[in-house]
Design a protein around this motif. Structure first.
Motif, PDB file in Angstrom:
ATOM      1  N   VAL A   1       0.497   8.913  -1.016  1.00  0.00           N
ATOM      2  CA  VAL A   1      -0.315   7.903  -0.332  1.00  0.00           C
ATOM      3  C   VAL A   1      -0.013   6.539  -0.949  1.00  0.00           C
ATOM      4  O   VAL A   1       0.124   6.409  -2.165  1.00  0.00           O
ATOM      5  CB  VAL A   1      -1.823   8.202  -0.429  1.00  0.00           C
ATOM      6  N   ILE A   2       0.139   5.554  -0.107  1.00  0.00           N
ATOM      7  CA  ILE A   2       0.290   4.172  -0.563  1.00  0.00           C
ATOM      8  C   ILE A   2      -0.692   3.355   0.245  1.00  0.00           C
ATOM      9  O   ILE A   2      -0.703   3.427   1.483  1.00  0.00           O
ATOM     10  CB  ILE A   2       1.741   3.670  -0.413  1.00  0.00           C
ATOM     11  N   MET A   3      -1.557   2.596  -0.410  1.00  0.00           N
ATOM     12  CA  MET A   3      -2.684   2.004   0.300  1.00  0.00           C
ATOM     13  C   MET A   3      -2.904   0.533  -0.063  1.00  0.00           C
ATOM     14  O   MET A   3      -2.753   0.138  -1.214  1.00  0.00           O
ATOM     15  CB  MET A   3      -3.973   2.778   0.037  1.00  0.00           C
ATOM     16  N   LEU A   4      -3.244  -0.221   0.952  1.00  0.00           N
ATOM     17  CA  LEU A   4      -3.687  -1.587   0.757  1.00  0.00           C
ATOM     18  C   LEU A   4      -5.212  -1.557   0.778  1.00  0.00           C
ATOM     19  O   LEU A   4      -5.825  -1.254   1.806  1.00  0.00           O
ATOM     20  CB  LEU A   4      -3.161  -2.502   1.860  1.00  0.00           C
TER      21      LEU A   4
ATOM     22  N   SER B   1      10.373  11.784  -1.154  1.00  0.00           N
ATOM     23  CA  SER B   1       8.951  11.569  -0.864  1.00  0.00           C
ATOM     24  C   SER B   1       8.749  11.116   0.568  1.00  0.00           C
ATOM     25  O   SER B   1       9.676  10.646   1.227  1.00  0.00           O
ATOM     26  CB  SER B   1       8.363  10.515  -1.814  1.00  0.00           C
ATOM     27  N   LEU B   2       7.512  11.285   1.043  1.00  0.00           N
ATOM     28  CA  LEU B   2       7.086  10.700   2.313  1.00  0.00           C
ATOM     29  C   LEU B   2       5.921   9.789   1.998  1.00  0.00           C
ATOM     30  O   LEU B   2       4.843  10.239   1.600  1.00  0.00           O
ATOM     31  CB  LEU B   2       6.666  11.776   3.314  1.00  0.00           C
ATOM     32  N   MET B   3       6.139   8.478   2.141  1.00  0.00           N
ATOM     33  CA  MET B   3       5.107   7.496   1.839  1.00  0.00           C
ATOM     34  C   MET B   3       4.162   7.378   3.034  1.00  0.00           C
ATOM     35  O   MET B   3       4.577   7.007   4.133  1.00  0.00           O
ATOM     36  CB  MET B   3       5.728   6.139   1.526  1.00  0.00           C
ATOM     37  N   ILE B   4       2.885   7.691   2.819  1.00  0.00           N
ATOM     38  CA  ILE B   4       1.876   7.670   3.883  1.00  0.00           C
ATOM     39  C   ILE B   4       1.030   6.420   3.694  1.00  0.00           C
ATOM     40  O   ILE B   4       0.194   6.333   2.796  1.00  0.00           O
ATOM     41  CB  ILE B   4       1.018   8.939   3.837  1.00  0.00           C
ATOM     42  N   GLY B   5       1.275   5.424   4.537  1.00  0.00           N
ATOM     43  CA  GLY B   5       0.640   4.123   4.378  1.00  0.00           C
ATOM     44  C   GLY B   5      -0.740   4.059   5.007  1.00  0.00           C
ATOM     45  O   GLY B   5      -0.926   4.446   6.156  1.00  0.00           O
ATOM     46  N   CYS B   6      -1.704   3.539   4.247  1.00  0.00           N
ATOM     47  CA  CYS B   6      -3.092   3.464   4.715  1.00  0.00           C
ATOM     48  C   CYS B   6      -3.720   2.126   4.352  1.00  0.00           C
ATOM     49  O   CYS B   6      -3.295   1.458   3.408  1.00  0.00           O
ATOM     50  CB  CYS B   6      -3.937   4.577   4.087  1.00  0.00           C
ATOM     51  N   PHE B   7      -4.756   1.764   5.109  1.00  0.00           N
ATOM     52  CA  PHE B   7      -5.703   0.735   4.702  1.00  0.00           C
ATOM     53  C   PHE B   7      -6.939   1.445   4.161  1.00  0.00           C
ATOM     54  O   PHE B   7      -7.296   2.527   4.636  1.00  0.00           O
ATOM     55  CB  PHE B   7      -6.118  -0.141   5.884  1.00  0.00           C
ATOM     56  N   ALA B   8      -7.590   0.845   3.184  1.00  0.00           N
ATOM     57  CA  ALA B   8      -8.823   1.402   2.644  1.00  0.00           C
ATOM     58  C   ALA B   8      -9.775   0.257   2.339  1.00  0.00           C
ATOM     59  O   ALA B   8      -9.340  -0.828   1.931  1.00  0.00           O
ATOM     60  CB  ALA B   8      -8.540   2.211   1.377  1.00  0.00           C
ATOM     61  N   VAL B   9     -11.062   0.493   2.526  1.00  0.00           N
ATOM     62  CA  VAL B   9     -12.071  -0.535   2.275  1.00  0.00           C
ATOM     63  C   VAL B   9     -12.802  -0.221   0.976  1.00  0.00           C
ATOM     64  O   VAL B   9     -13.323   0.883   0.796  1.00  0.00           O
ATOM     65  CB  VAL B   9     -13.078  -0.630   3.431  1.00  0.00           C
ATOM     66  N   ALA B  10     -12.832  -1.188   0.080  1.00  0.00           N
ATOM     67  CA  ALA B  10     -13.484  -1.000  -1.207  1.00  0.00           C
ATOM     68  C   ALA B  10     -15.007  -1.028  -1.068  1.00  0.00           C
ATOM     69  O   ALA B  10     -15.551  -1.784  -0.265  1.00  0.00           O
ATOM     70  CB  ALA B  10     -13.038  -2.082  -2.184  1.00  0.00           C
ATOM     71  N   GLU B  11     -15.678  -0.195  -1.865  1.00  0.00           N
ATOM     72  CA  GLU B  11     -17.139  -0.219  -1.931  1.00  0.00           C
ATOM     73  C   GLU B  11     -17.617  -0.868  -3.225  1.00  0.00           C
ATOM     74  O   GLU B  11     -18.780  -1.226  -3.345  1.00  0.00           O
ATOM     75  CB  GLU B  11     -17.686   1.205  -1.814  1.00  0.00           C
ATOM     76  N   SER B  12     -16.714  -0.974  -4.201  1.00  0.00           N
ATOM     77  CA  SER B  12     -16.994  -1.722  -5.426  1.00  0.00           C
ATOM     78  C   SER B  12     -15.829  -2.665  -5.665  1.00  0.00           C
ATOM     79  O   SER B  12     -14.742  -2.470  -5.123  1.00  0.00           O
ATOM     80  CB  SER B  12     -17.181  -0.783  -6.615  1.00  0.00           C
ATOM     81  N   THR B  13     -16.042  -3.688  -6.490  1.00  0.00           N
ATOM     82  CA  THR B  13     -14.995  -4.712  -6.654  1.00  0.00           C
ATOM     83  C   THR B  13     -14.580  -4.935  -8.102  1.00  0.00           C
ATOM     84  O   THR B  13     -13.600  -5.629  -8.358  1.00  0.00           O
ATOM     85  CB  THR B  13     -15.460  -6.051  -6.055  1.00  0.00           C
ATOM     86  N   ASP B  14     -15.304  -4.363  -9.072  1.00  0.00           N
ATOM     87  CA  ASP B  14     -14.934  -4.529 -10.469  1.00  0.00           C
ATOM     88  C   ASP B  14     -13.676  -3.710 -10.772  1.00  0.00           C
ATOM     89  O   ASP B  14     -13.587  -2.533 -10.409  1.00  0.00           O
ATOM     90  CB  ASP B  14     -16.066  -4.085 -11.387  1.00  0.00           C
ATOM     91  N   ILE B  15     -12.727  -4.325 -11.452  1.00  0.00           N
ATOM     92  CA  ILE B  15     -11.437  -3.690 -11.735  1.00  0.00           C
ATOM     93  C   ILE B  15     -11.361  -3.256 -13.194  1.00  0.00           C
ATOM     94  O   ILE B  15     -11.702  -4.017 -14.101  1.00  0.00           O
ATOM     95  CB  ILE B  15     -10.275  -4.646 -11.415  1.00  0.00           C
ATOM     96  N   LYS B  16     -10.899  -2.042 -13.409  1.00  0.00           N
ATOM     97  CA  LYS B  16     -10.640  -1.526 -14.753  1.00  0.00           C
ATOM     98  C   LYS B  16      -9.397  -0.654 -14.678  1.00  0.00           C
ATOM     99  O   LYS B  16      -9.458   0.511 -14.302  1.00  0.00           O
ATOM    100  CB  LYS B  16     -11.833  -0.711 -15.271  1.00  0.00           C
TER     101      LYS B  16
END
Length: 451
Positions: free
Chosen positions: A319-322, A389-404
């Motif tokens: 999976v590869i996601m924006l 590999s087979l790269m499966i491109g997706c969009f995803a919506v974040a529910e939190s925004t803090d990055i670690k």
């Protein structure tokens, strides 16, 4: 008494509308918990709290109002809904949210329009794979002996290529696969360590000018791979030819047609390179079905009973996601230590056994960045022959925004605005960060988001 009560009610409503207009989510939530009747009340010119929040781009307030049952279909005195208002004032993420979300979920952040079917780099089908011919040993032998057949040669998975000057620009050159004839690879075919894979036949349109071909008129293609340098056994006529060492980024220099051939050939040959022996019993194997199967030579091996994925070329789903910010105007990009300086890309990771695409997206994003993800939308896919590999491109919506970041798979991750991404795609190295090249699906995902 009545006029005093009405005045207090009007004052409370004015406060509620003012807080919605300013985007004060905490106060709005508190007021709703005490009086849900405020949700659909309107003030001057028939404007509700939802309309004012949409007008000023306060996504969190819009979401909270909808979650608490606000009617998004109400109109002001000008006949505008909250969706109309958000669209007019350029808050596209809120407009999408209001047009596609009736239940207060985050789905409205995702583009409502499906992208056109994308023929990504490495995915063009130049050849007809003719899989029904893989078990026809007589036909395959005849094609290998035909003077019309095309052979492409690999040495340790590196393809033999040649350079061709562009007609319009003598300085610029491009790489093409070197197409060998039967006589030019005869000695290589006879070597014991050579693996032969049938790729398919050329797709041809029958015209009056088409050449007259022998046999059935089909031009077959085969890929060969050796572990010892076969240069001395090859008959090469072009001086500007060589083995293209290192898959990245040099494989991205091939033209679109031949990139698809490379994706097929290199992936299957890489599988043979890793599975010389039977994964079930450890015994020796032989190549079958035109290179698309390995059969164990050990009598009684379990792999000889039924269908086993260890006998056939494997494809590893990735999976590869924006990841999109809840405000709809930012995206999450990360960088690995191996990336060129300044380059950021989409997050990615392998799908685990028994895992759906959506859950793989959520798990990988959280593991790498600490960000939790809600809705996931499939966009497009891309074969990636490094190794298979087979790269499966997706969009995803974040529910939190803090990055670690985990500091193992990636060293940095940041939220980038839409304008910053546009600058990176348009200005390239002149921007303060760079994106993957156009041949990568990460580039396509980002480009589709900003359009």
């Amino acid at each position: 008494m009545t006029s005093v009560q009405m005045s207090a009610k009007d004052e409370l409503l004015e406060q509620f509308l003012d807080y919605a207009s300013r985007g004060d989510l905490a106060t709005i939530s508190s007021m709703i918990s005490h009086s849900s009747q405020l949700l659909n009340e309107s003030g001057r010119q028939g404007w509700t709290a939802l309309m004012l929040a949409a007008r000023n781009g306060h996504f969190d307030v819009v979401k909270a109002l909808l979650l608490n049952g606000c009617n998004k279909d109400l109109m002001n005195k000008s006949g505008q809904t909250a969706h109309d208002i958000a669209k007019f004032w350029g808050h596209r993420h809120i407009a999408r949210f209001l047009s596609s979300s009736g239940d207060g979920t985050l789905n409205g952040i995702l583009p409502s329009n499906k992208p056109p079917e994308n023929e990504s780099y490495f995915s063009r089908e130049y050849l007809n794979r003719m899989s029904d011919k893989r078990t026809d040993t007589e036909w395959l032998s005849a094609k290998q002996a035909s003077s019309e057949t095309v052979f492409i040669v690999f040495y340790n998975l590196d393809p033999f290529v040649k350079t061709e000057q562009e007609e319009m620009n003598e300085i610029q050159s491009k790489l093409k696969l070197y197409r060998f004839g039967r006589d030019s690879v005869k000695d290589v075919l006879e070597k014991s360590d050579t693996v032969v894979v049938f790729l398919g036949v050329e797709k041809r349109e029958c015209t009056t000018s088409s050449p007259v071909l022998k046999e059935d008129g089909l031009i077959a293609w085969f890929a060969l791979n050796t572990r010892e340098n076969p240069t001395e056994n090859l008959k090469v006529t072009a001086s500007n030819s060589f083995f293209l060492t290192g898959p990245m980024p040099r494989l991205l220099m091939l033209n679109e047609d031949e990139a698809g051939i490379i994706a097929q050939a290199r992936s299957v040959l890489a599988w043979h390179n890793r599975y010389s022996f039977c994964p079930t019993c450890g015994g020796k194997t032989k190549v079958d079905e035109g290179g698309y199967k390995r059969t164990c030579l050990t009598e009684g091996c379990r792999s000889l009973q039924g269908i086993h994925n260890t006998c056939y070329p494997r494809v590893d789903p990735v999976v590869i996601m924006l990841v999109l910010h809840p405000d709809g105007n930012r995206c999450l990009l990360g960088r690995k230590k191996a990336f060129p300086p300044g380059m950021f890309s989409c997050l990615a990771g392998f799908i685990e056994p028994g895992e759906s695409i959506e859950n793989a997206v959520r798990r990988e994003v959280f593991e790498e960045s600490g960000v939790t993800v809600g809705p996931v939308q499939y966009i497009s896919c891309q074969p990636w022959p490094m190794p298979s590999s087979l790269m499966i491109g997706c969009f995803a919506v974040a529910e939190s925004t803090d990055i670690k970041v985990d500091n193992n798979e990636i060293e940095d991750a940041r939220w980038f605005t839409r304008q910053e991404v546009i600058d990176a795609l348009v200005n390239g190295k002149q921007a303060f960060f760079s994106m993957p090249p156009r041949q990568a699906i990460a580039h396509y995902l980002v480009k589709h988001w900003i359009v």
